[in-house]
Write an enzyme that holds these catalytic residues in place. Structure first.
Site, PDB file in Angstrom:
ATOM      1  CG  ASN A 129      17.731 120.633 -62.639  1.00 53.07           C
ATOM      2  OD1 ASN A 129      16.767 120.856 -62.497  1.00 53.07           O
ATOM      3  ND2 ASN A 129      18.005 119.523 -63.654  1.00 53.07           N
ATOM      4  CD  GLU A 168      12.891 118.401 -60.615  1.00 52.69           C
ATOM      5  OE1 GLU A 168      12.177 119.745 -61.398  1.00 52.69           O
ATOM      6  OE2 GLU A 168      13.629 117.658 -60.842  1.00 52.69           O
ATOM      7  CD1 TRP A 204      16.736 115.265 -73.224  1.00 46.47           C
ATOM      8  CD2 TRP A 204      19.261 115.338 -73.393  1.00 46.47           C
ATOM      9  NE1 TRP A 204      18.032 116.202 -72.319  1.00 46.47           N
ATOM     10  CE2 TRP A 204      19.078 116.342 -71.950  1.00 46.47           C
ATOM     11  CE3 TRP A 204      20.257 115.776 -73.824  1.00 46.47           C
ATOM     12  CZ2 TRP A 204      19.987 117.211 -71.206  1.00 46.47           C
ATOM     13  CZ3 TRP A 204      21.436 116.475 -72.891  1.00 46.47           C
ATOM     14  CH2 TRP A 204      21.254 116.392 -71.787  1.00 46.47           C
ATOM     15  NE  ARG A 213      15.850 114.126 -70.215  1.00 44.13           N
ATOM     16  CZ  ARG A 213      16.824 113.835 -68.503  1.00 44.13           C
ATOM     17  NH1 ARG A 213      16.686 112.691 -67.900  1.00 44.13           N
ATOM     18  NH2 ARG A 213      17.468 115.135 -68.437  1.00 44.13           N
ATOM     19  CG  ASP A 234       9.308 118.399 -65.516  1.00 44.66           C
ATOM     20  OD1 ASP A 234       9.739 119.075 -65.970  1.00 44.66           O
ATOM     21  OD2 ASP A 234       9.161 117.381 -65.378  1.00 44.66           O
ATOM     22  CG  HIS A 243      22.137 117.770 -67.988  1.00 45.41           C
ATOM     23  ND1 HIS A 243      22.051 115.925 -67.363  1.00 45.41           N
ATOM     24  CD2 HIS A 243      21.370 117.708 -67.957  1.00 45.41           C
ATOM     25  CE1 HIS A 243      20.154 115.969 -67.695  1.00 45.41           C
ATOM     26  NE2 HIS A 243      20.264 116.554 -67.590  1.00 45.41           N
ATOM     27  CB  SER A 287      20.153 127.078 -66.580  1.00 47.61           C
ATOM     28  OG  SER A 287      19.479 127.025 -64.615  1.00 47.61           O
TER      29      SER A 287
END
Lengths: 614, 151
Positions: free
Chosen positions: A63, A128, A219, A250, A338, A375, A422
């Site tokens: 990401n 993406e 999560w 989510r 995914d 995040h 990551s």
């Protein structure tokens, strides 16, 4: 000395000690070896680095990738994006620093064997979204762990670090850490010149929506137990943004990711009556946060807010219309991979509830809150910035060093640098690794010394829960109810209840206020006292005891920060009912805390947010 | 339970104990076979399922929200660089998928010590290992020192 005085002790000498073998830790191991060829580099991990950390089961996307080689994005663009998503409050120096290095990290991952999908037309990595690239990431962690194993002098699996050790020759300087082997109970003493904390953020400090078996399906991984924060707080490090907890939209219950669906497959969400609700709530959001409502893309917390308002208005469930976008076999495979790469349980949910995403929509939900630094959120330590451009009050010598000398951090540990994910966490580990090597070469003449009295004291404290159980157990016939101890799960459930009900969890729709927070603090204070009376039946339960201890420290910090910031900065993450609007005049700053280990007093202050990018 | 272990398949080798990130796969002292001692701390990450040489471990979705009758089975073949999935719905429908997991042989990563040692100039610069080459741009970006902007 108690029953366990004869316990085996192992002393590990190191130059660089890396605590936590997730992505940050693996990056730190690689880079510190590259620059420190003759150093003793030790990684200590409470699980097994082959499958540890938040990426244990894999990922379906990276990401954080700029694509500078194709002119896709520049580091400045990334800073603007992350700043917008966090409604202005980020460390722009740290973000720029990650962004300028992260592409090299991803190129290495590909060279090492990570399958990255390619756009068939351009040959570039398959995007993406603007920042995300698609991977076949089932083995992402094993690949990165292989690189770490080839870097470290020693990797010590199944040892949980409980405390940092301080230097007896110089105040506010680290000298190592202590912990225990969760398999054989060996007491570990790590002596180190520099310590890089790359442990995890916090799941399970707020009560999860699923409280039975499904409590495991948080999560964020249940083994992320706030060590990143508790180790630093107790050592007296300055922390920021601890109030900036994250709530995730989510797929309901399985918590399967939505990024590929929203961004790549162009799936959309509606309320139960088919209405797209984000646009219709724009004016209301603008009333809360002013100019920040106009940020494109809409910040993560504000999207949560729009959904929560729909649910409060009785228009749920909220649905993701997967059936509208899976029109080819290729798209169906993307949708399933995914989940299978990173949230296998979502596939279990669909199979068990007979939901075929080609045929019917799936429910979305807002999760319980989590505290982390990598995040769309950035809780963590106040860290020194890059030497070449960080403002003077953002640097004190070594990049990614915290306010405790010799303690560096990466990933969830470092505050103010959101959207690392990551690749960015590994990159931040690399930055910290090189810095630590530079620090070590500078202090060669005066290495830190551990304090034997401190070590003995910690040894007694670490194993005391086993003794609590052995002694108290004889008072009762059988079962889990004792007048003299609580089990780790009891303490955890109490913490989760306090945080949920007083600090803005799901049961109050994320709302809190000053009286609630003060009441929460009072109850956390008693829980902290009760931590001396936890009974651990086994070494496994001893691990759970120390995980609980770490979570309680982080939770107290979250409550204190939430109390200090008198505004609702991030509606959709949490609300101060007594200060319902964003207030830039007073709060365009970081909320900062520092616990004084000598006096036990928490000091709160505001720290400046500097903008380096226009 | 989330993960559970079939009595007739498990031989008690302990590979699941060694890999579990949550430390919940343990060996039962009576049966000498593995079991999940704390289902409510299981993330259903499948690390143990993939690791089990006997295919003795499976997952039954969390009882809170997963009705019975489903299965999500996996076969991870590191030597082939593939992972395969078979998903059986409660109503009997089947879906199968296979994805690559690695493009290079296991163990082939070149460790940092295998590269030439960097010089002092690089050490005192902002460059990280393999930069700027690995960035695939000419130089490492920077910003004017200490300059602040209004936004």
């Amino acid at each position: 000395m108690g029953l366990f005085a004869s316990r085996r002790t192992r002393v590990v000498d190191s130059d660089v000690l890396i605590i936590g073998g997730g992505f940050g830790g693996c990056g730190a191991a690689y880079e510190s070896r590259y620059w420190g060829r003759n150093l003793r580099i030790v990684v200590v991990e409470k699980a097994n680095i082959e499958r540890s950390g938040a990426v244990a089961h894999g990922l379906s996307a990276i990401n954080c990738y700029m694509g500078m080689q194709w002119g896709e994005n520049q580091p400045e663009d990334f800073v603007r994006y992350a700043r917008g998503d966090l409604l202005g409050l980020v460390r722009e120096d740290l973000l720029f620093d990650i962004a300028r290095h992260v592409d090299a990290t991803v190129h290495k991952f590909e060279e090492w064997g990570l399958p990255i999908m390619k756009d068939p037309k351009t040959g570039h990595y398959q995007r993406e979204g603007r920042w995300q690239i698609m991977i076949h990431g089932e083995s992402y962690k094993p690949i990165v762990a292989e690189a770490a194993r080839k870097s470290a002098t020693e990797i010590i699996n199944r040892v949980m670090v409980t405390h940092l050790l301080m230097d007896r020759t110089k105040p506010n300087r680290v000298a190592g850490a202590v912990g225990f082997d969760v398999r054989d109970g060996t007491f570990y003493v790590f002596k180190a010149k520099a310590v890089i904390v790359t442990a995890g953020g916090a799941s399970h400090i707020f009560r999860p929506r699923s409280i039975g078996e499904g409590a495991g399906r948080t999560w964020y991984s249940p083994w992320s137990t706030a060590s990143a924060y508790s180790l630093l707080i107790q050592a007296g490090a300055k922390m920021i943004q601890m109030e900036n907890r994250i709530v995730l939209t989510r797929f309901k219950d399985g918590y399967g990711p939505v990024g590929a669906w929203f961004l790549l497959l162009k799936t959309y969400a509606t309320n139960a009556y088919g209405e797209k609700y984000e646009a219709s709530r724009f004016d209301e959001i603008k009333g809360l946060v002013g100019k920040y409502a106009e940020i494109k893309p809409m910040p993560t917390c504000l999207r949560n807010h729009a959904m929560l308002q729909e649910m409060k208005a009785g228009k749920g469930p909220i649905y993701m219309h997967t059936q509208e976008s899976l029109d080819t076999k290729e798209k169906e495979e993307i949708g399933w991979e995914d989940f299978l790469d990173m949230t296998i349980d979502q596939a279990v949910v669909w199979a068990s509830q007979n939901i075929d995403p080609r045929e019917k929509p799936s429910e979305l939900i807002a999760s319980e809150p989590y505290v982390m630094g990598s995040h769309a959120t950035c809780s963590g330590a106040w860290a020194s910035g890059p030497e070449d451009f960080a403002p003077s009050d953002y640097q004190w010598g070594y990049n990614r060093m915290t306010t405790v000398e010799g303690v560096f951090g990466a990933g969830d540990t470092i505050g103010g640098s959101a959207h690392k994910f990551s690749s960015g966490s590994f990159t931040e580990g690399r930055i910290a690794g090189k810095s630590a090597v530079r620090y070590i070469s500078d202090i060669a003449d005066s290495p830190p010394q551990t304090d034997d009295a401190e070590i003995e004291k910690l040894k007694d404290a670490i194993f005391k829960p086993l003794e609590n159980y052995d002694v108290g157990r004889n008072e009762i016939v059988a079962g889990t109810v004792s007048p003299s101890y609580i089990l780790p799960i009891h303490g955890l459930q109490r913490l989760e209840k306090i945080m949920d009900e007083y600090a803005g969890g799901v049961s109050t729709f994320y709302i809190t206020n000053e009286p609630m927070l003060n009441r929460g603090l009072e109850l956390i204070g008693m829980l902290r006292e009760d931590l001396d009376h936890v009974g651990a039946e086994s070494l496994h339960q001893l691990q759970r005891t120390w995980e609980l201890n770490h979570r309680v420290w982080a939770a107290e910090s979250v409550v204190r920060h939430t109390l200090f910031r008198q505004e609702t900065r991030w509606p959709g993450y949490y609300y101060r009912g007594d200060h319902p609007k964003l207030n830039d005049d007073d709060w365009h700053v970081f909320a900062s805390s520092q616990f004084d280990p000598k006096t036990g007093v928490w000091h709160m202050e505001k720290l400046p947010v500097h903008h380096l990018i226009s | 339970m989330p993960t559970f272990v079939y009595m007739t398949k498990c031989d008690g080798c302990g590979k699941c104990v060694d890999i579990c990130p949550s430390d919940i796969m343990h060996i039962d002292p009576v049966y000498r076979r593995a079991l999940n001692i704390e289902p409510n701390f299981c993330w259903e990450c499948y690390s143990c399922v993939k690791e089990c040489p006997q295919n003795a471990i499976d997952v039954r979705g969390y009882a809170d929200f997963a009705p019975l009758g489903h299965s999500v089975r996996v076969l991870r073949e590191p030597e082939k660089g593939m992972v395969s999935w078979k998903i059986r719905y409660r109503d009997g429908r089947l879906k199968e998928f296979a994805f690559p997991i690695r493009t290079t042989p296991w163990g082939s990563i070149k460790g940092p010590s295998m590269y030439d040692a960097p010089d002092q100039k690089a050490f005192s610069s902002q460059l990280l290992a393999h930069e700027p080459e690995a960035l695939k741009v000419d130089s490492l970006p920077s910003l004017p020192s200490g300059e602040k902007k209004q936004v």
